[in-house]
Design a protein around this motif. Structure first.
Motif, mmCIF file in Angstrom:
data_model
loop_
_atom_site.group_PDB
_atom_site.id
_atom_site.type_symbol
_atom_site.label_atom_id
_atom_site.label_comp_id
_atom_site.label_asym_id
_atom_site.label_seq_id
_atom_site.Cartn_x
_atom_site.Cartn_y
_atom_site.Cartn_z
ATOM 1 N N GLU A 5 -2.923 12.418 -5.782
ATOM 2 C CA GLU A 5 -2.484 11.187 -6.331
ATOM 3 C C GLU A 5 -3.474 10.233 -6.885
ATOM 4 N N ARG A 6 -3.647 9.588 -8.047
ATOM 5 C CA ARG A 6 -4.483 8.465 -8.374
ATOM 6 C C ARG A 6 -4.270 7.149 -7.538
ATOM 7 N N ILE A 7 -5.017 6.510 -7.021
ATOM 8 C CA ILE A 7 -4.950 5.237 -6.441
ATOM 9 C C ILE A 7 -4.561 4.252 -7.615
ATOM 10 N N ALA A 8 -3.497 3.341 -7.061
ATOM 11 C CA ALA A 8 -2.808 2.550 -8.009
ATOM 12 C C ALA A 8 -3.564 1.591 -8.461
ATOM 13 N N ARG B 257 -13.348 0.294 1.080
ATOM 14 C CA ARG B 257 -12.635 -0.014 -0.269
ATOM 15 C C ARG B 257 -12.573 1.144 -0.949
ATOM 16 N N VAL B 258 -11.280 1.174 -1.787
ATOM 17 C CA VAL B 258 -11.431 2.173 -2.785
ATOM 18 C C VAL B 258 -11.015 1.483 -4.253
ATOM 19 N N LEU B 259 -11.029 2.030 -5.452
ATOM 20 C CA LEU B 259 -10.927 1.801 -6.739
ATOM 21 C C LEU B 259 -9.648 2.283 -7.388
ATOM 22 N N GLY B 260 -8.662 1.512 -8.078
ATOM 23 C CA GLY B 260 -7.517 2.027 -8.769
ATOM 24 C C GLY B 260 -8.085 3.081 -10.031
ATOM 25 N N GLY B 261 -7.327 3.960 -10.142
ATOM 26 C CA GLY B 261 -7.834 5.081 -11.142
ATOM 27 C C GLY B 261 -8.574 6.157 -10.618
ATOM 28 N N THR B 262 -9.236 5.992 -9.174
ATOM 29 C CA THR B 262 -9.958 7.275 -8.364
ATOM 30 C C THR B 262 -8.800 8.215 -7.938
ATOM 31 N N THR B 263 -9.167 9.190 -7.482
ATOM 32 C CA THR B 263 -8.159 10.037 -7.222
ATOM 33 C C THR B 263 -8.301 10.617 -5.646
ATOM 34 N N ASN B 264 -7.286 10.547 -4.885
ATOM 35 C CA ASN B 264 -7.403 10.991 -3.441
ATOM 36 C C ASN B 264 -7.265 12.483 -3.465
ATOM 37 N N THR B 265 -8.002 13.197 -2.884
ATOM 38 C CA THR B 265 -8.062 14.641 -2.917
ATOM 39 C C THR B 265 -7.664 15.159 -1.678
#
Length: 769
Positions: free
Chosen positions: A278-281, A312-320
């Motif tokens: 899923e993509r990070i919201a 930290r994580v960015l919105g729009g990136t993908t959790n693999t």
């Protein structure tokens, strides 16, 4: 429409300011955009830019409630406006393009037989029949009044606001030719006259009807206007494409339960769940879990970033891989993805200040021709000429000066150039790209997905101690075959010709590697771990000096290395890297041969970027650049006096592509990158980059040649017409011949052939080249 539907941002600061975006209709040239921009900028407290290519106005410093005032200002300038609605095309836009196409079809179907009949009947009196002038006039009425209506409407609007444009001259030329034909027919003007340039005596009536000139002017220029309208559509929608990267829903944790809610309801401080794939919201911090995050769309980093609690994580990136619980830190317009959207649009809006070559010429040419035509009429009457001769000479000036060839100069060359480019895998969006290509002196290249394949490849395998490297690769492939991690896929792909034992009990260790059991060659089962140096330390595996040297060298080169341990003993090491495209070095060498400075710009690590830069031969490497900083790097180069072409493929390149003087997106890129670019590169080989610049430059030279001819022809012919040496019929014919020359010159672009790919000199076989 409610205020909530008007697309605005109310936050302050840079780049987020109070802003209102408007769709503008009725513009026919870049001068129209400048006129609207001046009107809007006279309002207190606002800063407006109007983009003719996208037909959109961006007004900064204006809250949503000022939208009606802004629309009223645009309408007072003679145009129409409506608020931009997310995901929707402007009201009536498709209908306007369709109506323009229908006008062109009708004009073409009438002009061809009308022109043939007018010339034959005018020059061959024996073929005339009773009432023949009225038949021709009746046939011309739909073209002159319905097909040419866009020109008449624009000319009247300009006149009401004290301005002129090419539409003014077109409208006057068409109406003058038609009106004189009607008046001459009513008054029975049909005397013989002798005109210069060797045509001798014109038959009676030959200088009375100029309907084919009126029809030809309308048809040729409608064709140019239709091509222009079609090209504008591709420049729209950058923000909607960027917005499409963000999820529309989020798995938020409320009252201890997981709920799927619209992304717009997510608040700062709330926790949400991100499952594998899923993509990070939104932008946030990891509270629970560990995983590998594919950030290539946002940072250009080819290797997924390992994240754990606190990262930290960015919105729009993908959790693999692993599931995460993230705390939202920024939402809505404050996320990095949203700021990237704003930067991309602001960069495109700045292009509105670029005037096309035709508009620059016409800005001076049109008023001058009107003055000359008026002076011609007055001079003939003042020096004793009769009214008929005076009107005929003045009308000849308008017809011979009517910028038909000027109007064809850009669209015909663009059509042929774009067509040839399509055959070569190069899609040119519009004249902005061609104009920019003429001054380009620096080419900025993205790394991941542009110079490199964007996929990890196995580049080195080592056996430590007494272990054989092929055996180590086979064991590693057996375990990694159960993983979808990019490094695992690279190891498996590199072991296609190696015997692979059976593996069982494989378990992923997020952020570290993988463990499993394999069938030993001597029988029995061996415990295997493969992963980072940290994993080896945690497992109590000793790392000998030769293995540490292997790790250090990989780190220095900017590549990724993992280690293999079997039954607690380190037996192998594997180095993987993003593979450089075979055509990269040759393409860079050709760019340098063209006198262009090459720069590698990437969000990847400095060592990795320098290694790739040395291998392909670029002049400069700029690494570890955040997505929102890429456009700023382009601006710094431009501030140093550079004219910059940007080549990229990811969402992180969108703002830079739009900021650059010339944006070029490779076909493997994201939708937004393609929409932000001026030129889209379809062919897989990177030789398409120098080919695209060469084709754009050739097309621009053709356009300039067309304009020089068209303008020179007008300048030379206007004095002849003013002194009564050109029959308006001959003037119309000469005008058509000028247009034919322009079209023929443009057709030469069909013979454009790209240079053969250059083979660069072999690099030093040592590492780092």
């Amino acid at each position: 429409m409610s205020q909530a539907e008007i697309r605005t941002t109310a936050e302050t600061g840079d780049p987020l300011e109070q802003r209102v975006e408007l769709d503008i209709s009725g513009m026919t040239c870049a001068a129209c955009a400048s006129r609207i921009e001046r009107k809007l900028n006279r309002l207190d407290g606002v800063r407006a830019t109007v983009n003719y290519a996208t037909e959109r106005a961006v007004v900064l410093g204006a809250p949503a409630e000022r939208a009606p005032d802004l629309i009223a200002t645009v309408r007072a300038a003679g145009y129409d406006a409506s608020p931009v609605v997310e995901g929707e095309e402007p009201d009536g836009y498709s209908d306007r393009v369709r109506l323009l196409r229908n006008r062109l079809i009708v004009a073409a179907l009438i002009t061809v037989p009308l022109g043939d009949a007018a010339i034959v009947l005018a020059l061959a009196p024996q073929l005339r029949f009773p009432g023949w002038p009225w038949v021709l006039i009746a046939g011309a009425i739909p073209v002159v009044f319905w097909c040419a209506w866009p020109f008449h409407r624009a000319a009247w609007r300009n006149l009401r606001h004290g301005g002129t444009s090419m539409d003014t001259l077109v409208s006057l030329g068409v109406l003058a030719a038609f009106t004189w034909s009607v008046v001459a027919t009513l008054l029975g003007v049909s005397q013989e006259s002798t005109y210069w340039i060797g045509y001798g005596a014109a038959p009676a009536g030959a200088d009375s009807l100029y309907l084919e000139a009126a029809a030809a002017i309308t048809t040729f220029l409608l064709a140019g206007r239709y091509v222009e309208a079609r090209s504008k559509r591709s420049a729209r929608g950058v923000l909607s494409a960027i917005g499409g990267l963000a999820p529309t829903t989020v798995r938020v944790i409320r009252d201890g339960a997981e709920q799927v809610v619209p992304i717009g309801t997510l608040q700062v401080g709330e926790r949400f769940v991100v499952r594998p794939g899923e993509r990070i919201a939104t932008d946030g911090r990891v509270l629970v879990g560990a995983s590998a995050i594919d950030t290539s769309a946002m940072t250009g980093e080819s290797v997924p970033a390992e994240v754990a609690v606190g990262d930290r994580v960015l919105g729009g990136t993908t959790n693999t891989t692993g599931a995460l619980i993230v705390e939202a830190e920024r939402v809505g317009a404050h996320t990095q993805l949203a700021q990237l959207a704003v930067l991309a649009e602001q960069a495109q809006a700045r292009k509105a200040a670029v005037q096309t070559l035709v508009d620059k010429v016409v800005a001076v040419f049109v008023p001058a021709v009107l003055v000359i035509a008026l002076l011609t009429l007055v001079a003939w009457l003042a020096f004793g000429g009769d009214v008929r001769d005076a009107v005929s000479a003045a009308m000849s000036v308008l017809i011979i000066a009517c910028p038909c060839a000027l109007g064809l100069a850009t669209p015909t060359a663009l059509l042929v150039g774009v067509g040839r480019g399509g055959q070569l895998g190069i899609l040119v969006k519009g004249p902005d790209a061609l104009e920019a290509s003429g001054a380009i002196d620096t080419v900025v290249l993205d790394k991941t997905g542009t110079l490199t394949t964007g996929r990890m490849s196995l580049i080195d395998v080592r056996g430590f101690g007494q272990a054989d490297s092929r055996d180590a690769l086979g064991i590693a492939s057996a375990v990694e075959g159960y993983s979808e991690h990019p490094i695992a896929r690279a190891v498996v792909a590199g072991a296609q010709e190696v015997a692979t034992p059976a593996a069982t009990d494989v378990t992923a260790l997020p952020g570290f590697g993988v463990r499993g059991r394999v069938s030993a060659s001597a029988g029995g089962v061996s415990d295997v771990v493969i992963g980072t140096r940290e994993l080896m330390d945690a497992e109590g595996v000793a790392v000998p000096a030769e293995a540490q040297e292997f790790l250090d060298r990989a780190a220095e080169a900017g590549t990724t290395a993992v280690l293999l341990a079997v039954d607690g003993t380190l037996t192998g090491g594997f180095e993987v890297a993003d593979a450089i495209k075979d055509s990269a070095a040759g393409a860079v060498a050709r760019l340098r041969d063209m006198g262009l400075r090459t720069v590698l710009l990437t969000g990847d690590r400095q060592h990795a970027a320098e290694t790739v830069g040395a291998q392909v031969g670029v002049d400069e490497v700029i690494a570890e650049v955040l997505p929102t900083e890429k456009a700023a790097v382009i601006e710094r180069l431009q501030a140093d006096g550079r004219s910059v072409a940007m080549v990229g493929d990811g969402i992180n390149d969108a703002a830079a592509l739009a900021t650059a003087n010339l944006g070029m997106a490779v076909v493997s890129g994201t939708d937004v990158a393609l929409k932000s670019a001026d030129i889209i590169l379809v062919r897989r080989s990177l030789d398409v980059v120098p080919d695209a610049i060469a084709l754009a430059r050739r097309t621009l030279r053709t356009i300039r040649g067309n304009l020089v001819w068209a303008f020179g022809y007008n300048v030379a012919a206007i004095p002849l017409a003013a002194f009564g040496q050109l029959n308006p019929l001959i003037a119309g014919l000469a005008m058509s011949l000028s247009s034919i020359f322009v079209v023929t010159n443009s057709m030469r672009l069909r013979r454009f052939e790209p240079a053969r790919p250059r083979r660069p000199q072999a690099a030093d076989p040592g590492r780092g080249n």
